[in-house]
Enzyme design. Structure first.
Site, PDB file in Angstrom:
ATOM      1  N   ASP A  26       6.533  16.224 -41.557  1.00 26.44           N
ATOM      2  CA  ASP A  26       7.046  15.129 -42.375  1.00 26.44           C
ATOM      3  C   ASP A  26       7.989  14.305 -41.511  1.00 26.44           C
ATOM      4  O   ASP A  26       8.494  14.800 -40.497  1.00 26.44           O
ATOM      5  CB  ASP A  26       7.771  15.680 -43.611  1.00 26.44           C
ATOM      6  CG  ASP A  26       7.826  14.667 -44.739  1.00 26.44           C
ATOM      7  OD1 ASP A  26       7.049  14.788 -45.700  1.00 26.44           O
ATOM      8  OD2 ASP A  26       8.653  13.726 -44.647  1.00 26.44           O
ATOM      9  N   PHE A 241      -6.633  16.029 -73.018  1.00 23.68           N
ATOM     10  CA  PHE A 241      -6.177  14.640 -72.840  1.00 23.68           C
ATOM     11  C   PHE A 241      -6.424  13.789 -74.079  1.00 23.68           C
ATOM     12  O   PHE A 241      -6.869  12.665 -74.017  1.00 23.68           O
ATOM     13  CB  PHE A 241      -6.794  14.018 -71.569  1.00 23.68           C
ATOM     14  CG  PHE A 241      -6.028  14.475 -70.359  1.00 23.68           C
ATOM     15  CD1 PHE A 241      -6.133  15.771 -69.924  1.00 23.68           C
ATOM     16  CD2 PHE A 241      -5.149  13.623 -69.712  1.00 23.68           C
ATOM     17  CE1 PHE A 241      -5.374  16.231 -68.865  1.00 23.68           C
ATOM     18  CE2 PHE A 241      -4.394  14.072 -68.641  1.00 23.68           C
ATOM     19  CZ  PHE A 241      -4.514  15.378 -68.222  1.00 23.68           C
ATOM     20  N   CYS A 252       0.136   9.353 -60.309  1.00 20.74           N
ATOM     21  CA  CYS A 252      -1.311   9.171 -60.118  1.00 20.74           C
ATOM     22  C   CYS A 252      -1.965   8.192 -61.078  1.00 20.74           C
ATOM     23  O   CYS A 252      -2.616   7.238 -60.655  1.00 20.74           O
ATOM     24  CB  CYS A 252      -2.021  10.508 -60.235  1.00 20.74           C
ATOM     25  SG  CYS A 252      -1.764  11.541 -58.807  1.00 20.74           S
TER      26      CYS A 252
HETATM   27  C1  UDX Z   1      -2.697  13.741 -62.829  1.00 22.81           C
HETATM   28  C2  UDX Z   1      -4.068  14.450 -62.864  1.00 22.81           C
HETATM   29  O1  UDX Z   1      -4.099  15.354 -63.969  1.00 22.81           O
HETATM   30  C3  UDX Z   1      -4.332  15.158 -61.548  1.00 22.81           C
HETATM   31  O2  UDX Z   1      -5.626  15.722 -61.573  1.00 22.81           O
HETATM   32  C4  UDX Z   1      -4.242  14.113 -60.451  1.00 22.81           C
HETATM   33  O3  UDX Z   1      -4.599  14.595 -59.237  1.00 22.81           O
HETATM   34  C5  UDX Z   1      -2.837  13.503 -60.440  1.00 22.81           C
HETATM   35  O4  UDX Z   1      -2.619  12.883 -61.704  1.00 22.81           O
HETATM   36  P1  UDX Z   1      -0.168  14.391 -63.207  1.00 22.81           P
HETATM   37  O5  UDX Z   1       0.106  12.933 -63.034  1.00 22.81           O
HETATM   38  O6  UDX Z   1       0.671  15.357 -62.478  1.00 22.81           O
HETATM   39  O7  UDX Z   1      -1.668  14.723 -62.786  1.00 22.81           O
HETATM   40  O8  UDX Z   1      -0.014  14.737 -64.768  1.00 22.81           O
HETATM   41  P2  UDX Z   1      -0.939  14.942 -66.057  1.00 22.81           P
HETATM   42  O9  UDX Z   1      -0.603  16.245 -66.654  1.00 22.81           O
HETATM   43  O10 UDX Z   1      -2.354  14.677 -65.791  1.00 22.81           O
HETATM   44  O11 UDX Z   1      -0.328  13.819 -67.029  1.00 22.81           O
HETATM   45  C6  UDX Z   1      -0.310  12.441 -66.681  1.00 22.81           C
HETATM   46  C7  UDX Z   1       0.360  11.631 -67.773  1.00 22.81           C
HETATM   47  O12 UDX Z   1      -0.457  11.549 -68.925  1.00 22.81           O
HETATM   48  C8  UDX Z   1       1.690  12.173 -68.244  1.00 22.81           C
HETATM   49  O13 UDX Z   1       2.606  11.095 -68.412  1.00 22.81           O
HETATM   50  C9  UDX Z   1       1.375  12.815 -69.578  1.00 22.81           C
HETATM   51  O14 UDX Z   1       2.476  12.842 -70.447  1.00 22.81           O
HETATM   52  C10 UDX Z   1       0.281  11.894 -70.090  1.00 22.81           C
HETATM   53  N1  UDX Z   1      -0.624  12.541 -71.035  1.00 22.81           N
HETATM   54  C11 UDX Z   1      -1.447  13.561 -70.634  1.00 22.81           C
HETATM   55  C12 UDX Z   1      -0.700  12.093 -72.351  1.00 22.81           C
HETATM   56  O15 UDX Z   1       0.023  11.157 -72.741  1.00 22.81           O
HETATM   57  N2  UDX Z   1      -1.594  12.685 -73.209  1.00 22.81           N
HETATM   58  C13 UDX Z   1      -2.419  13.685 -72.826  1.00 22.81           C
HETATM   59  O16 UDX Z   1      -3.202  14.156 -73.660  1.00 22.81           O
HETATM   60  C14 UDX Z   1      -2.339  14.160 -71.494  1.00 22.81           C
END
Ligand code: UDX
Length: 435
Positions: A26, A241, A252
């Site tokens: 890093d 989801f 992401c």
């Molecule tokens: C995501 C993907 O899941 C992962 O595969 C990718 O590589 C990176 O992005 P992450 O951003 O860590 O991971 O979180 P995740 O648990 O997927 O949630 C993303 C966002 O969606 C959060 O703000 C969460 O609160 C929201 N969310 C998720 C909802 O509002 N409703 C849902 O049903 C699921």
């Protein structure tokens, strides 16, 4: 491993756990010092233990020579943040490629973990060739790690996607994952690059879709939790989801929705659906403010407790967290905002007071807003909290609480898409039908 952030650190530590020797490089000296001292600079459950038990196979360095020396794989896990135009900023990627020494023994393979636009692999290939590094392979191996469960996601992946120009390079990268049981998708570099963007854009679409259903529920008196359950039990749709709330954040989804929309636009195609997914998400963050106004009228001078700041539980990540938008909207309406989060620190949220405990945050508040579904908040509607608040109003931006129980505990309660009569579904109903 170039990059010791969330992705590089988790991936590097987990590869060490699979038995490989890993050197993580890093450019931030404090980060490397911390890691060498056994401290984990991010909050990620299980990571500390993986790093600890693989200390002999894991090295941390600032020096590029220590990474490339004899390395068979050169993983790139650097940030690719969006630029103001919505394109991905690839300058960290190019810095790594340009810093690779001219003399690289054997056939090392550059493996891209960072999320990059389709076409990046071909551009890297051309740049390597132009430098005479034709013997260096290139593979796209996107990551699908969700923060908070990243170690588990690495060890139990739904799939491993490997896209390569040369089949042997791809096979070698597949071989690195020996020990993990999962499906492997072998494809070309462009398709592997697109899998990552398409998966995240699709998941984001589901969230915006269920959020719009929740907004309809608010108007017609239906309960989105029951609707999502009924929808998700269709095996073609599945239950994941489909949680309605204040919208998606994180490092992401917002970035990848923008990146895919931009990629399509730059290639001459208007991705209308993603435009809507994005706009729904922006409006969804602001709905909490409308709900507060519905109950409190003008928010000027009102005290609002923001419960949770991280974009989701089990992480300290504040990137693109809906809490930022909500906090700024509240401040510009003239509200006083006091926030609580067990691990996330807002840093650059001026004007927000921070409370040590949930009770401190809600004391004297006209409303409490659940922004992140931390488990600590599942028991929020207590007599103690009710007494402490100036007005016992809970706006549940994550549908964490049981509306009936919250109202019975003496709170005015409003979730997202749970207007009046929400009931807790009877879990034994399936059994009853069988008997
Ligand atoms: C995501 C993907 O899941 C992962 O595969 C990718 O590589 C990176 O992005 P992450 O951003 O860590 O991971 O979180 P995740 O648990 O997927 O949630 C993303 C966002 O969606 C959060 O703000 C969460 O609160 C929201 N969310 C998720 C909802 O509002 N409703 C849902 O049903 C699921």
């Amino acid at each position: 491993m170039f990059g010791g952030g969330y992705v590089g650190l988790v991936t590097g530590a987990c590869f060490a756990d699979l038995g490989h020797d890993v050197v993580i490089r890093d450019v931030v000296p404090e980060r490397i010092e911390q890691l060498r001292a056994g401290e984990i600079p991010i909050y990620e459950p299980g990571l500390e233990q993986v790093v600890e038990r693989n200390r002999e196979r894991l090295q941390f360095t600032l020096e590029i020579d220590e990474v490339v020396d004899d390395a068979e794989f050169l993983y790139i896990a650097v940030g690719t943040p969006p630029t103001p135009s919505g394109d991905a900023d690839l300058h960290y990627v190019w810095t790594v490629i340009d810093q690779l020494p001219q003399e690289l023994p054997g056939r090392p393979v550059v493996v891209m973990k960072s999320t990059v636009p389709v076409g990046t692999g071909e551009a890297v290939r051309r740049r390597l060739d132009a430098r005479g590094l034709t013997h260096v392979g290139y593979v796209s191996n996107p990551e699908f790690l969700a923060e908070g469960s990243a170690v588990r996601d690495f060890m139990n992946p739904d799939r491993i996607v490997v896209g390569s120009f040369d089949p042997d390079d791809g096979e070698r990268v597949v071989g690195l994952h020996r020990g993990l049981e999962t499906e492997v998708v072998r494809t070309d570099v462009q398709s592997a690059e697109l899998v990552k963007l398409a998966a995240n854009a699709f998941l984001s679409t589901r969230i915006s879709f269920i959020n719009e259903i929740a907004n309809v529920c608010d108007l017609v008196g239906a309960d989105v939790v029951d609707v999502a359950k009924g929808v998700g039990l269709d095996h073609r749709l599945g239950p994941h989801f489909l949680k309605a709330g204040i919208g998606f954040g994180g490092s992401c989804f917002p970035k990848d929705v923008t990146a895919l929309k931009q990629l399509a636009g730059n290639s001459g195609y208007q991705f209308m659906l993603l435009q809507a997914v994005w706009e729904v998400n922006e409006l969804q963050k602001r709905r909490v403010v409308q709900k507060l106004q519905k109950h409190l009228g003008s928010l000027h001078g009102k005290r609002i407790a923001l419960l949770g700041l991280a974009f989701k539980p089990n992480t300290d990540d504040m990137r693109e967290a809906p809490s930022r938008v909500i906090a700024y909207r509240l401040l510009s309406e003239g509200a006083e905002v006091r926030a609580w989060d067990p691990v996330a620190h807002p840093g650059d949220l001026p004007g927000i007071e921070l409370a040590e405990t949930v009770l401190d945050a809600v004391r004297g508040a006209d409303a409490a807003v659940i922004v992140t579904e931390w488990p600590e908040l599942a028991t929020l509607p207590t007599p103690e909290v009710r007494e402490a608040m100036a007005q016992p109003l809970i706006i549940d931006g994550r549908n964490l609480l049981d509306p009936v129980a919250a109202r019975e505990a003496g709170f005015a309660y409003e979730g997202i898409g749970r207007p009046r009569h929400a009931t807790t579904p009877n879990p034994s109903h399936r059994e009853e039908l069988r008997t």
